[in-house]
Design a protein around this motif. Structure first.
Motif, PDB file in Angstrom:
ATOM      1  N   GLU A  74       0.838  -1.201   0.000  1.00 29.37           N
ATOM      2  CA  GLU A  74       0.000   0.000   0.000  1.00 29.37           C
ATOM      3  C   GLU A  74       0.879   1.259   0.000  1.00 29.37           C
ATOM      4  OE1 GLU A  74      -2.938   0.105   3.112  1.00 29.37           O
ATOM      5  OE2 GLU A  74      -3.540   2.137   2.591  1.00 29.37           O
ATOM      6  N   SER A  75       0.572   2.274  -0.720  1.00 26.99           N
ATOM      7  CA  SER A  75      -0.490   2.222  -1.695  1.00 26.99           C
ATOM      8  C   SER A  75       0.016   2.175  -3.139  1.00 26.99           C
ATOM      9  CB  SER A  75      -1.395   3.456  -1.528  1.00 26.99           C
ATOM     10  OG  SER A  75      -0.637   4.641  -1.675  1.00 26.99           O
ATOM     11  N   ARG A  76       1.231   2.663  -3.348  1.00 27.09           N
ATOM     12  CA  ARG A  76       1.648   2.762  -4.749  1.00 27.09           C
ATOM     13  C   ARG A  76       1.943   1.405  -5.374  1.00 27.09           C
ATOM     14  NH1 ARG A  76       5.787   7.507  -3.973  1.00 27.09           N
ATOM     15  NH2 ARG A  76       5.136   7.437  -1.793  1.00 27.09           N
ATOM     16  N   LYS A 126      -1.635  -0.931   5.373  1.00 26.69           N
ATOM     17  CA  LYS A 126      -1.286  -0.303   6.643  1.00 26.69           C
ATOM     18  C   LYS A 126      -2.308  -0.727   7.699  1.00 26.69           C
ATOM     19  CE  LYS A 126       1.585   2.680   4.140  1.00 26.69           C
ATOM     20  NZ  LYS A 126       1.680   3.764   3.171  1.00 26.69           N
ATOM     21  N   LEU A 177      10.347   4.326   7.695  1.00 25.22           N
ATOM     22  CA  LEU A 177      10.808   4.668   6.355  1.00 25.22           C
ATOM     23  C   LEU A 177      11.426   6.051   6.318  1.00 25.22           C
ATOM     24  CD1 LEU A 177       8.260   6.529   5.312  1.00 25.22           C
ATOM     25  CD2 LEU A 177       7.273   4.323   4.798  1.00 25.22           C
ATOM     26  N   TYR A 232      10.433   9.013   5.807  1.00 24.38           N
ATOM     27  CA  TYR A 232       9.815  10.128   6.527  1.00 24.38           C
ATOM     28  C   TYR A 232       8.624   9.672   7.367  1.00 24.38           C
ATOM     29  CZ  TYR A 232       7.426   9.998   1.988  1.00 24.38           C
ATOM     30  OH  TYR A 232       6.784   9.602   0.848  1.00 24.38           O
ATOM     31  N   ASP A 238       6.392  -2.902  -5.772  1.00 28.02           N
ATOM     32  CA  ASP A 238       6.189  -1.554  -5.243  1.00 28.02           C
ATOM     33  C   ASP A 238       6.651  -0.560  -6.301  1.00 28.02           C
ATOM     34  OD1 ASP A 238       5.396   0.356  -3.465  1.00 28.02           O
ATOM     35  OD2 ASP A 238       6.830  -0.164  -1.899  1.00 28.02           O
ATOM     36  N   ASP A 239       6.503   0.746  -5.998  1.00 25.50           N
ATOM     37  CA  ASP A 239       6.880   1.725  -7.017  1.00 25.50           C
ATOM     38  C   ASP A 239       8.353   2.080  -6.958  1.00 25.50           C
ATOM     39  OD1 ASP A 239       6.427   3.068  -4.568  1.00 25.50           O
ATOM     40  OD2 ASP A 239       6.093   4.966  -5.589  1.00 25.50           O
ATOM     41  N   LEU A 240       8.912   2.234  -5.736  1.00 25.70           N
ATOM     42  CA  LEU A 240      10.312   2.647  -5.654  1.00 25.70           C
ATOM     43  C   LEU A 240      10.930   2.244  -4.326  1.00 25.70           C
ATOM     44  CD1 LEU A 240      10.661   5.347  -3.622  1.00 25.70           C
ATOM     45  CD2 LEU A 240       9.400   6.392  -5.477  1.00 25.70           C
ATOM     46  N   LEU A 241      12.274   2.217  -4.333  1.00 26.91           N
ATOM     47  CA  LEU A 241      13.054   2.004  -3.117  1.00 26.91           C
ATOM     48  C   LEU A 241      13.632   3.333  -2.688  1.00 26.91           C
ATOM     49  CD1 LEU A 241      15.318  -1.122  -3.831  1.00 26.91           C
ATOM     50  CD2 LEU A 241      13.511  -0.953  -2.119  1.00 26.91           C
ATOM     51  N   ALA A 242      13.487   3.674  -1.406  1.00 26.68           N
ATOM     52  CA  ALA A 242      14.156   4.867  -0.865  1.00 26.68           C
ATOM     53  C   ALA A 242      15.232   4.360   0.097  1.00 26.68           C
ATOM     54  CB  ALA A 242      13.163   5.788  -0.197  1.00 26.68           C
ATOM     55  N   THR A 243      14.827   3.978   1.312  1.00 22.19           N
ATOM     56  CA  THR A 243      15.774   3.343   2.228  1.00 22.19           C
ATOM     57  C   THR A 243      15.824   1.837   1.989  1.00 22.19           C
ATOM     58  OG1 THR A 243      14.065   2.925   3.879  1.00 22.19           O
ATOM     59  CG2 THR A 243      15.224   5.024   4.018  1.00 22.19           C
ATOM     60  N   GLY A 244      14.775   1.291   1.358  1.00 22.33           N
ATOM     61  CA  GLY A 244      14.680  -0.156   1.170  1.00 22.33           C
ATOM     62  C   GLY A 244      14.086  -0.871   2.366  1.00 22.33           C
ATOM     63  N   VAL A 245      13.684  -0.128   3.393  1.00 26.92           N
ATOM     64  CA  VAL A 245      13.172  -0.736   4.624  1.00 26.92           C
ATOM     65  C   VAL A 245      11.873  -1.502   4.367  1.00 26.92           C
ATOM     66  CG1 VAL A 245      12.130  -0.185   6.869  1.00 26.92           C
ATOM     67  CG2 VAL A 245      14.317   0.804   6.229  1.00 26.92           C
ATOM     68  N   GLN A 246      10.965  -0.887   3.576  1.00 23.02           N
ATOM     69  CA  GLN A 246       9.694  -1.554   3.300  1.00 23.02           C
ATOM     70  C   GLN A 246       9.932  -2.746   2.389  1.00 23.02           C
ATOM     71  OE1 GLN A 246       6.275   0.736   2.059  1.00 23.02           O
ATOM     72  NE2 GLN A 246       6.810   2.427   3.384  1.00 23.02           N
TER      73      GLN A 246
HETATM   74  O1  LIG Z   1      12.447   2.216   0.487  1.00 22.73           O
HETATM   75  P1  LIG Z   1      11.551   2.711   1.588  1.00 22.73           P
HETATM   76  O2  LIG Z   1      12.236   3.575   2.587  1.00 22.73           O
HETATM   77  O3  LIG Z   1      10.819   1.573   2.218  1.00 22.73           O
HETATM   78  O4  LIG Z   1      10.484   3.706   0.915  1.00 22.73           O
HETATM   79  C1  LIG Z   1       9.745   3.384  -0.242  1.00 22.73           C
HETATM   80  C2  LIG Z   1       8.309   3.195   0.102  1.00 22.73           C
HETATM   81  O5  LIG Z   1       7.747   4.455   0.590  1.00 22.73           O
HETATM   82  C3  LIG Z   1       6.632   4.839  -0.203  1.00 22.73           C
HETATM   83  O6  LIG Z   1       5.438   4.427   0.342  1.00 22.73           O
HETATM   84  P2  LIG Z   1       4.660   5.213   1.482  1.00 22.73           P
HETATM   85  O7  LIG Z   1       4.685   4.393   2.725  1.00 22.73           O
HETATM   86  O8  LIG Z   1       5.161   6.617   1.545  1.00 22.73           O
HETATM   87  O9  LIG Z   1       3.174   5.156   1.047  1.00 22.73           O
HETATM   88  P3  LIG Z   1       2.306   5.481  -0.228  1.00 22.73           P
HETATM   89  O10 LIG Z   1       2.692   4.459  -1.291  1.00 22.73           O
HETATM   90  O11 LIG Z   1       0.947   5.272   0.292  1.00 22.73           O
HETATM   91  O12 LIG Z   1       2.580   6.893  -0.668  1.00 22.73           O
HETATM   92  C4  LIG Z   1       6.867   4.115  -1.522  1.00 22.73           C
HETATM   93  O13 LIG Z   1       5.658   3.930  -2.248  1.00 22.73           O
HETATM   94  C5  LIG Z   1       7.497   2.812  -1.111  1.00 22.73           C
HETATM   95  O14 LIG Z   1       6.516   1.862  -0.698  1.00 22.73           O
END
Ligand SMILES: O=P(O)(O)OC[C@H]1O[C@H](OP(=O)(O)OP(=O)(O)O)[C@H](O)[C@@H]1O
Ligand SMILES: Nc1ncnc2[nH]cnc12
Length: 134
Positions: A64-66, A87, A102, A104, A126-134
């Motif tokens: 969720e959600s992207r 969530k 994550l 933020y 998922d749509d993208l990796l930022a920290t990769g934690v999720q």
């Molecule tokens: O690499 P990470 O640090 O795990 O971050 C990436 C994740 O964060 C964002 O989701 P977010 O929880 O912001 O929710 P959203 O998709 O509902 O906007 C994004 O869509 C990824 O799922």
């Protein structure tokens, strides 16, 4: 070899510095979804990647959600089921939960136990990796 489809996807992703907090470079994927030709190319690439790396996949899981924007379309193309990771507090029935932090914020993810079979081959989308934690 460069894949021109990926180059077109990258060219549409828009950077927003300091969103939603100072210091975060937010990568907005929604312009890709507004362009049906490039969105289709992105889905094609994702399906090819899953076929190459997980040829025996049985279930696509979307975060969720992207992750919901891509997971169900990929699942249909591969003739797989789709299960959401949501969530906390959104899914009924028996659940497994995990807390995470994550880029933020922090939250709790849940899945329905009934969505998974022991030993099943699962791919998480998922749509993208930022920290990769999720
Ligand atoms: O690499 P990470 O640090 O795990 O971050 C990436 C994740 O964060 C964002 O989701 P977010 O929880 O912001 O929710 P959203 O998709 O509902 O906007 C994004 O869509 C990824 O799922
Ligand atoms: N930098 C980022 N851009 C877009 N979505 C995000 N989710 C977490 N970090 C992000």
């Amino acid at each position: 070899m460069t894949d021109s489809r990926i180059e077109r996807v990258k060219s549409l992703i828009k950077d927003h510095p300091d969103f939603p907090k100072p210091g975060i470079l937010f990568r907005d994927i929604f312009p890709v979804l507004r362009n049906p030709a490039v969105f289709q190319e992105l889905l094609d690439v994702m399906v090819e990647q899953v076929k190459a790396k997980a040829p025996n996949v049985e279930l696509i899981v979307g975060l969720e959600s992207r992750g919901f924007l891509f997971g169900p379309s990929i699942a249909l193309k591969l003739n797989c089921g789709f299960a959401p990771v949501r969530k906390k507090g959104k899914l009924p029935g028996e659940k497994e939960s995990v807390a995470y932090a994550l880029e933020y914020g922090t939250d709790i993810f849940e899945v329905q136990k009934e969505a998974f079979k022991p030993g099943q081959s699962v791919v998480i989308v998922d749509d993208l990796l930022a920290t990769g934690v999720q």
